[in-house]
Design a protein around this motif. Structure first.
Motif, short mmCIF file in Angstrom:
data_model
loop_
_atom_site.label_atom_id
_atom_site.label_comp_id
_atom_site.label_asym_id
_atom_site.label_seq_id
_atom_site.Cartn_x
_atom_site.Cartn_y
_atom_site.Cartn_z
N HIS A 142 0.84 -1.20 0.00
CA HIS A 142 0.00 0.00 0.00
C HIS A 142 0.88 1.25 0.00
O HIS A 142 2.10 1.16 0.18
N VAL A 143 0.25 2.39 -0.21
CA VAL A 143 0.95 3.67 -0.06
C VAL A 143 0.22 4.46 1.02
O VAL A 143 -0.98 4.33 1.19
N ASP A 144 0.96 5.26 1.75
CA ASP A 144 0.35 6.10 2.78
C ASP A 144 -0.24 7.35 2.11
O ASP A 144 0.31 7.85 1.13
N SER A 145 -1.34 7.84 2.66
CA SER A 145 -1.95 9.05 2.10
C SER A 145 -0.97 10.22 2.20
O SER A 145 -0.15 10.28 3.13
N ALA A 146 -1.09 11.16 1.28
CA ALA A 146 -0.16 12.29 1.23
C ALA A 146 -0.33 13.24 2.42
O ALA A 146 0.61 13.93 2.81
N VAL A 147 -1.54 13.25 2.97
CA VAL A 147 -1.83 14.20 4.07
C VAL A 147 -2.47 13.45 5.23
O VAL A 147 -3.34 12.60 5.03
N ARG A 148 -2.03 13.75 6.45
CA ARG A 148 -2.71 13.27 7.66
C ARG A 148 -3.46 14.44 8.27
O ARG A 148 -2.84 15.47 8.56
N PHE A 149 -4.74 14.30 8.42
CA PHE A 149 -5.52 15.35 9.08
C PHE A 149 -5.49 15.06 10.57
O PHE A 149 -5.83 13.95 10.99
N LEU A 150 -5.07 16.01 11.35
CA LEU A 150 -4.95 15.76 12.79
C LEU A 150 -6.34 15.70 13.41
O LEU A 150 -7.24 16.46 13.05
N ARG A 151 -6.46 14.79 14.31
CA ARG A 151 -7.75 14.41 14.87
C ARG A 151 -8.49 15.56 15.55
O ARG A 151 -9.68 15.72 15.42
#
Ligand code: NI
Length: 228
Positions: free
Chosen positions: A97-106
């Motif tokens: 898999h590939v990780d998403s380009a952006v992590r939205f902080l919780r």
């Protein structure tokens, strides 16, 4: 750049982290997977908002903060809150898999561009079979399985997987870094230069004119490439 960073956590800190994580409410990792990675993901993880997650996050962030090699290699602008996963039993692998380009902080406090992916190992390699992190790097396929407390950094752009764990449990933390220097190539040059400079400093001292000149070049390159 794929980099092995040693002893982010001491053995005592690893023991503390494992004590806490041993009591934690593990859940099916597919609950938070995107549509594509849900098909490949078969592990357990901890909720971001549980007490155990927060306690071990503190431990880990302290370890990162004091680690010079980590800082020099990652030049972190923002670190996504470390998360935890476990592979073993029937939930024992994570396919390509590939990780998403952006992590939205919780908590809605922002987002992190995933320039660098990080895995910090919390179980010793002797405790489990399989569980290698396999990374498709520009230099070919790398298989990574490190001592507890050690960490691997690799480009967020890489396709990767975790091989099935066939004995015992693989426990790890994973998180992402948005770097002050976005380009992997520039970051690598700066890291190498910083390493050479450290060597020169120890050999010729801080006040050697060559050392001062090169330190200035390092900082000027950094100034040119930084995004802060
Ligand atoms: Ni991943």
């Amino acid at each position: 750049m794929l980099l092995h960073i040693r002893e982010v956590l001491s053995l005592d800190e690893v023991r503390q982290a494992r004590e806490i994580l041993g009591q934690a409410p593990w859940e099916d990792g597919r609950l938070t997977a995107g549509e594509q990675s849900a098909k490949a993901k078969n592990n357990e993880q901890l909720r971001e908002d549980c007490e155990e997650t927060r306690a071990v996050q503190q431990l880990l962030l302290r370890g990162l903060e004091r680690h010079q090699v980590f800082f020099s290699a990652a030049l972190p602008k923002q670190i996504s809150p470390p998360l935890f996963n476990r592979y073993g039993g029937a939930s024992n692998s994570f396919g390509n898999h590939v990780d998403s380009a952006v992590r939205f902080l919780r908590d809605g406090s922002g987002r992190v561009r995933t320039d660098i992916s990080c895995t910090l190992f919390l179980a010793e390699p002797s405790e489990y079979d399989g569980g290698e992190l396999v990374i498709e790097d520009t230099f070919g396929t790398q298989r990574v399985k490190l001592a507890a407390g050690d960490m691997v950094l690799y480009p967020g752009t890489s396709v990767h997987r975790v091989l099935p764990v066939t004995r015992g449990y693989r426990l790890a933390s994973y998180f992402w870094i948005q770097s002050m220097v976005r380009s992997d190539e520039q970051r690598r040059l700066l890291f190498e230069m910083d390493n050479h400079l450290r060597h020169l400093r120890s050999k010729y001292g801080e006040t050697d004119s060559g050392v001062i000149g090169l330190t200035s070049t390092y900082h000027n390159l950094l100034r040119m490439w930084l995004d802060i």
